[in-house]
Design a protein around this motif. Structure first.
Motif, PDB file in Angstrom:
ATOM      1  N   VAL A 178      11.228 -35.983  30.710  1.00 20.33           N
ATOM      2  CA  VAL A 178      11.593 -34.937  31.674  1.00 20.33           C
ATOM      3  C   VAL A 178      10.483 -33.882  31.709  1.00 20.33           C
ATOM      4  N   THR A 179       9.260 -34.372  31.624  1.00 19.82           N
ATOM      5  CA  THR A 179       8.080 -33.514  31.664  1.00 19.82           C
ATOM      6  C   THR A 179       7.569 -33.452  33.117  1.00 19.82           C
ATOM      7  N   PRO A 180       6.577 -32.589  33.407  1.00 20.93           N
ATOM      8  CA  PRO A 180       6.036 -32.562  34.773  1.00 20.93           C
ATOM      9  C   PRO A 180       5.524 -33.953  35.193  1.00 20.93           C
ATOM     10  N   THR A 181       5.626 -34.217  36.489  1.00 23.97           N
ATOM     11  CA  THR A 181       5.358 -35.564  37.006  1.00 23.97           C
ATOM     12  C   THR A 181       3.989 -36.106  36.593  1.00 23.97           C
ATOM     13  N   GLU A 182       2.970 -35.233  36.514  1.00 20.05           N
ATOM     14  CA  GLU A 182       1.620 -35.739  36.219  1.00 20.05           C
ATOM     15  C   GLU A 182       1.511 -36.327  34.810  1.00 20.05           C
ATOM     16  N   ASN A 229      12.091 -20.988  40.828  1.00 25.25           N
ATOM     17  CA  ASN A 229      10.938 -20.512  40.054  1.00 25.25           C
ATOM     18  C   ASN A 229      10.401 -21.653  39.199  1.00 25.25           C
ATOM     19  N   ARG A 230      10.563 -22.876  39.681  1.00 26.82           N
ATOM     20  CA  ARG A 230      10.086 -24.044  38.941  1.00 26.82           C
ATOM     21  C   ARG A 230       9.523 -25.066  39.933  1.00 26.82           C
ATOM     22  N   SER A 231       8.858 -26.085  39.366  1.00 32.06           N
ATOM     23  CA  SER A 231       8.347 -27.232  40.143  1.00 32.06           C
ATOM     24  C   SER A 231       7.463 -26.830  41.311  1.00 32.06           C
ATOM     25  N   ASP A 251       4.714 -32.783  19.697  1.00 34.77           N
ATOM     26  CA  ASP A 251       3.873 -33.885  20.175  1.00 34.77           C
ATOM     27  C   ASP A 251       4.769 -35.116  20.314  1.00 34.77           C
ATOM     28  N   TRP A 252       4.845 -35.641  21.545  1.00 30.90           N
ATOM     29  CA  TRP A 252       5.775 -36.759  21.788  1.00 30.90           C
ATOM     30  C   TRP A 252       5.429 -37.995  20.967  1.00 30.90           C
ATOM     31  N   ARG A 253       4.187 -38.096  20.504  1.00 32.34           N
ATOM     32  CA  ARG A 253       3.793 -39.292  19.734  1.00 32.34           C
ATOM     33  C   ARG A 253       4.608 -39.403  18.436  1.00 32.34           C
ATOM     34  N   LYS A 300      12.581 -38.421  38.265  1.00 29.35           N
ATOM     35  CA  LYS A 300      11.940 -38.652  39.555  1.00 29.35           C
ATOM     36  C   LYS A 300      10.991 -37.502  39.863  1.00 29.35           C
ATOM     37  N   PRO A 301       9.937 -37.648  40.666  1.00 31.21           N
ATOM     38  CA  PRO A 301       9.416 -38.928  41.105  1.00 31.21           C
ATOM     39  C   PRO A 301       8.846 -39.711  39.918  1.00 31.21           C
ATOM     40  N   ILE A 302       8.921 -41.039  40.018  1.00 29.62           N
ATOM     41  CA  ILE A 302       8.536 -41.876  38.875  1.00 29.62           C
ATOM     42  C   ILE A 302       7.136 -41.520  38.355  1.00 29.62           C
ATOM     43  N   GLU A 311       8.527 -22.801  21.104  1.00 27.14           N
ATOM     44  CA  GLU A 311       9.775 -22.006  21.158  1.00 27.14           C
ATOM     45  C   GLU A 311      10.872 -22.745  21.916  1.00 27.14           C
ATOM     46  N   THR A 312      10.465 -23.347  23.040  1.00 24.72           N
ATOM     47  CA  THR A 312      11.437 -24.092  23.857  1.00 24.72           C
ATOM     48  C   THR A 312      12.014 -25.236  23.045  1.00 24.72           C
ATOM     49  N   ALA A 313      11.128 -26.006  22.405  1.00 23.74           N
ATOM     50  CA  ALA A 313      11.578 -27.173  21.629  1.00 23.74           C
ATOM     51  C   ALA A 313      12.546 -26.731  20.531  1.00 23.74           C
ATOM     52  N   ASP A 365       8.834 -30.760  23.028  1.00 24.06           N
ATOM     53  CA  ASP A 365       8.268 -29.972  24.127  1.00 24.06           C
ATOM     54  C   ASP A 365       6.965 -29.356  23.616  1.00 24.06           C
ATOM     55  N   VAL A 366       5.955 -29.312  24.468  1.00 23.96           N
ATOM     56  CA  VAL A 366       4.690 -28.715  24.032  1.00 23.96           C
ATOM     57  C   VAL A 366       4.868 -27.225  23.755  1.00 23.96           C
ATOM     58  N   ASN A 367       5.889 -26.649  24.324  1.00 22.62           N
ATOM     59  CA  ASN A 367       6.192 -25.246  24.046  1.00 22.62           C
ATOM     60  C   ASN A 367       7.091 -25.192  22.805  1.00 22.62           C
ATOM     61  N   VAL A 404      14.657 -36.736  23.837  1.00 25.68           N
ATOM     62  CA  VAL A 404      14.235 -36.200  25.136  1.00 25.68           C
ATOM     63  C   VAL A 404      12.842 -35.590  25.004  1.00 25.68           C
ATOM     64  N   ILE A 405      11.950 -35.982  25.897  1.00 25.04           N
ATOM     65  CA  ILE A 405      10.592 -35.417  25.920  1.00 25.04           C
ATOM     66  C   ILE A 405      10.525 -34.454  27.108  1.00 25.04           C
ATOM     67  N   GLY A 406      10.268 -33.191  26.841  1.00 24.14           N
ATOM     68  CA  GLY A 406      10.234 -32.167  27.899  1.00 24.14           C
ATOM     69  C   GLY A 406      11.619 -31.575  28.055  1.00 24.14           C
ATOM     70  N   VAL A 407      11.821 -30.373  27.491  1.00 25.83           N
ATOM     71  CA  VAL A 407      13.165 -29.784  27.563  1.00 25.83           C
ATOM     72  C   VAL A 407      13.123 -28.434  28.284  1.00 25.83           C
ATOM     73  N   GLY A 408      12.532 -28.473  29.489  1.00 25.05           N
ATOM     74  CA  GLY A 408      12.508 -27.283  30.354  1.00 25.05           C
ATOM     75  C   GLY A 408      13.809 -27.192  31.125  1.00 25.05           C
ATOM     76  N   SER A 409      13.723 -26.825  32.414  1.00 27.46           N
ATOM     77  CA  SER A 409      14.976 -26.539  33.125  1.00 27.46           C
ATOM     78  C   SER A 409      15.885 -27.757  33.266  1.00 27.46           C
ATOM     79  N   LEU A 410      15.360 -28.951  33.451  1.00 30.89           N
ATOM     80  CA  LEU A 410      16.250 -30.118  33.535  1.00 30.89           C
ATOM     81  C   LEU A 410      16.413 -30.815  32.178  1.00 30.89           C
ATOM     82  N   GLY A 411      15.320 -30.904  31.408  1.00 37.32           N
ATOM     83  CA  GLY A 411      15.353 -31.647  30.143  1.00 37.32           C
ATOM     84  C   GLY A 411      16.390 -31.100  29.168  1.00 37.32           C
TER      85      GLY A 411
HETATM   86  N1  LIG Z   1      16.637 -35.563  39.111  1.00 34.24           N
HETATM   87  C1  LIG Z   1      16.639 -34.316  39.510  1.00 34.24           C
HETATM   88  O1  LIG Z   1      17.516 -33.873  40.232  1.00 34.24           O
HETATM   89  C2  LIG Z   1      15.536 -33.386  39.038  1.00 34.24           C
HETATM   90  C3  LIG Z   1      15.720 -32.000  39.103  1.00 34.24           C
HETATM   91  C4  LIG Z   1      14.706 -31.192  38.590  1.00 34.24           C
HETATM   92  C5  LIG Z   1      13.544 -31.749  38.062  1.00 34.24           C
HETATM   93  N2  LIG Z   1      13.382 -33.097  38.034  1.00 34.24           N
HETATM   94  C6  LIG Z   1      12.169 -33.709  37.483  1.00 34.24           C
HETATM   95  O2  LIG Z   1      12.142 -33.481  36.061  1.00 34.24           O
HETATM   96  C7  LIG Z   1      10.814 -33.259  35.614  1.00 34.24           C
HETATM   97  C8  LIG Z   1      10.746 -31.898  34.915  1.00 34.24           C
HETATM   98  O3  LIG Z   1      11.114 -30.882  35.825  1.00 34.24           O
HETATM   99  P1  LIG Z   1      11.634 -29.450  35.351  1.00 34.24           P
HETATM  100  O4  LIG Z   1      12.090 -28.752  36.556  1.00 34.24           O
HETATM  101  O5  LIG Z   1      12.580 -29.562  34.195  1.00 34.24           O
HETATM  102  O6  LIG Z   1      10.258 -28.807  34.866  1.00 34.24           O
HETATM  103  P2  LIG Z   1      10.031 -27.639  33.784  1.00 34.24           P
HETATM  104  O7  LIG Z   1       8.663 -27.147  34.017  1.00 34.24           O
HETATM  105  O8  LIG Z   1      11.156 -26.667  33.805  1.00 34.24           O
HETATM  106  O9  LIG Z   1      10.103 -28.421  32.376  1.00 34.24           O
HETATM  107  C9  LIG Z   1       9.119 -29.308  31.934  1.00 34.24           C
HETATM  108  C10 LIG Z   1       9.004 -29.143  30.428  1.00 34.24           C
HETATM  109  O10 LIG Z   1       8.092 -30.127  29.944  1.00 34.24           O
HETATM  110  C11 LIG Z   1       7.263 -29.532  28.952  1.00 34.24           C
HETATM  111  N3  LIG Z   1       6.045 -30.337  28.844  1.00 34.24           N
HETATM  112  C12 LIG Z   1       4.958 -30.354  29.677  1.00 34.24           C
HETATM  113  N4  LIG Z   1       4.058 -31.259  29.266  1.00 34.24           N
HETATM  114  C13 LIG Z   1       4.575 -31.843  28.152  1.00 34.24           C
HETATM  115  C14 LIG Z   1       4.116 -32.848  27.261  1.00 34.24           C
HETATM  116  N5  LIG Z   1       2.945 -33.465  27.442  1.00 34.24           N
HETATM  117  N6  LIG Z   1       4.900 -33.172  26.205  1.00 34.24           N
HETATM  118  C15 LIG Z   1       6.090 -32.559  26.003  1.00 34.24           C
HETATM  119  N7  LIG Z   1       6.567 -31.582  26.797  1.00 34.24           N
HETATM  120  C16 LIG Z   1       5.834 -31.244  27.868  1.00 34.24           C
HETATM  121  C17 LIG Z   1       7.050 -28.121  29.439  1.00 34.24           C
HETATM  122  O11 LIG Z   1       6.670 -27.259  28.381  1.00 34.24           O
HETATM  123  C18 LIG Z   1       8.429 -27.775  30.012  1.00 34.24           C
HETATM  124  O12 LIG Z   1       9.282 -27.185  29.041  1.00 34.24           O
HETATM  125  C19 LIG Z   1       9.927 -33.388  36.865  1.00 34.24           C
HETATM  126  O13 LIG Z   1       9.472 -34.718  36.968  1.00 34.24           O
HETATM  127  C20 LIG Z   1      10.895 -33.095  38.010  1.00 34.24           C
HETATM  128  O14 LIG Z   1      10.515 -33.694  39.227  1.00 34.24           O
HETATM  129  C21 LIG Z   1      14.364 -33.925  38.502  1.00 34.24           C
END
Ligand SMILES: NC(=O)c1ccc[n+]([C@@H]2O[C@H](COP(=O)([O-])OP(=O)(O)OC[C@H]3O[C@@H](n4cnc5c(N)ncnc54)[C@H](O)[C@@H]3O)[C@@H](O)[C@H]2O)c1
Length: 332
Positions: free
Chosen positions: A82-86, A164-166, A68-70, A106-108, A52-54, A48-50, A18-25
């Motif tokens: 599961v990282t931010p959409t950008e 408090n997210r997104s 680093d996801w690489r 999503k969004p893709i 502590e989180t990772a 996760d780039v963070n 899993v890449i990005g382990v914030g609130s959804l990851g």
């Molecule tokens: N399907 C759903 O119901 C649903 C619900 C919530 C969020 N999402 C989507 O999931 C994605 C993440 O949302 P979230 O709410 O978990 O956000 P979040 O900010 O809680 O988590 C994102 C995590 O990604 C990490 N991150 C950022 N850039 C990174 C990188 N380059 N490499 C590795 N880690 C990186 C951040 O440190 C953070 O821990 C978004 O695309 C959001 O739209 C989908």
């Protein structure tokens, strides 16, 4: 052009990450770890780039962690992004180009151009690109889907207290997109949208926090969708009418019912029947991830493919465009 498909991999041999382990990851990570304990894949790590989180999520789920996801490009064969959409496009393309199967949230992506790059990257290697439109895996929707015939008019409400997210995205790309995907899926993938009307306003953040869209399809079906992230309660309710039945779907309570004239009644006054559907008790995210892994194993197309993700994004961008024009008229 001949379609290239990744070789099948037996589920127990998949290397998941899993890449990005914030609130959804972190929930993706929990599910992959649970599935690995059941012999469904080897959960190789989280990134996760963070730092502590990772580390915290890796410790909880008994896997390696990376910042680093690489580092996972050569270690994984199936990843959730599961990282931010950008960041979706850059990360997904790198994995797809390596032939790694990708489940992207999503969004893709942010734009249709980014989406097309991802689709092209998947085509080169034949890697699977699935999109996390989670509500399709909600067991209430799964129970309902076979009963959907020809939806004609939807009333949809998706409201939640301020998160408090997104906050980097507006309420349309953050949450309304779930319903924009669902209506296109239910009305029919080949039925084009003919008209969009929309209003939306920033109330607490600098992005649109509450929005309403009226979507009309070429076959005459209409959907009226309200999405808000400044509600006082959580509502995720869809009601729609199709020939001979009224349908209620509640994603939050996992409830689905169809109301129609009772089988032997020839007049409404003689009896209405409410058919409450039996709904399986399964976490939607587990069902989504299991579908992703099973499709890789069987060599099947994913249940939500990149074109579905693109269609939902295109409609969301269309809604945002109408909101922008309306705001210009309002001067807010
Ligand atoms: N399907 C759903 O119901 C649903 C619900 C919530 C969020 N999402 C989507 O999931 C994605 C993440 O949302 P979230 O709410 O978990 O956000 P979040 O900010 O809680 O988590 C994102 C995590 O990604 C990490 N991150 C950022 N850039 C990174 C990188 N380059 N490499 C590795 N880690 C990186 C951040 O440190 C953070 O821990 C978004 O695309 C959001 O739209 C989908």
């Amino acid at each position: 052009m001949e379609e290239i498909r990744n070789p099948r991999i037996q589920i127990q041999n998949l290397k998941t990450a899993v890449i990005g382990v914030g609130s959804l990851g972190r929930h993706h990570a929990r599910n992959y770890a649970e599935l690995a304990k059941e012999g469904k894949g080897e959960f190789v790590g989280v990134c996760d780039v963070n730092d502590e989180t990772a580390r915290a999520v890796a410790e909880k789920n008994g896997c390696q962690y990376f910042t680093d996801w690489r580092a996972l490009l050569d270690k994984a064969t199936a990843v959730s992004i599961v990282t931010p959409t950008e960041t979706h496009c850059e990360i997904a393309c790198a994995f797809l180009e390596k032939g790694v199967n990708v489940l992207v949230e999503k969004p893709i992506a942010r734009t249709l151009e980014e989406t097309d790059k991802m689709i092209a990257a998947a085509q080169v290697t034949g890697a699977m690109l699935m999109v996390g439109h989670l509500e399709r895996f909600n067991p209430a929707m799964v129970a309902l889907r076979p009963h959907v015939t020809n939806p004609l008019y939807f009333e949809i409400h998706r409201v939640s207290p301020f998160p408090n997210r997104s906050l980097d995205v507006d309420v349309v790309l953050d949450v309304m997109i779930h319903d924009l995907d669902a209506i296109q899926w239910l009305v029919g993938e080949n039925v084009p949208v003919s008209e969009i009307r929309a209003v939306g306003i920033p109330v607490i953040s600098d992005k649109v926090d509450a929005a309403n869209a009226r979507i009309e399809f070429e076959n005459g079906a209409v959907a009226n969708i309200t999405a808000s992230r400044i509600g006082t309660e959580k509502i995720r309710k869809t009601r729609f009418y199709q020939t001979n039945s009224y349908v209620v779907l509640d994603y939050a309570t996992k409830f689905a019912s169809l109301t129609s004239l009772a089988p032997n009644a020839v007049h409404p006054l003689l009896g209405i029947s409410v058919n409450r559907l039996k709904v399986e008790d399964i976490e939607p995210l587990r069902a989504e991830i299991l579908a992703f892994l099973s499709c890789i194993e069987r060599g099947d197309a994913p249940p939500v493919n990149a074109h579905d993700g693109r269609r939902a994004l295109a409609l969301a961008l269309g809604v945002l465009d109408k909101i922008e024009r309306h705001r210009n008229r309002l001067n807010v």
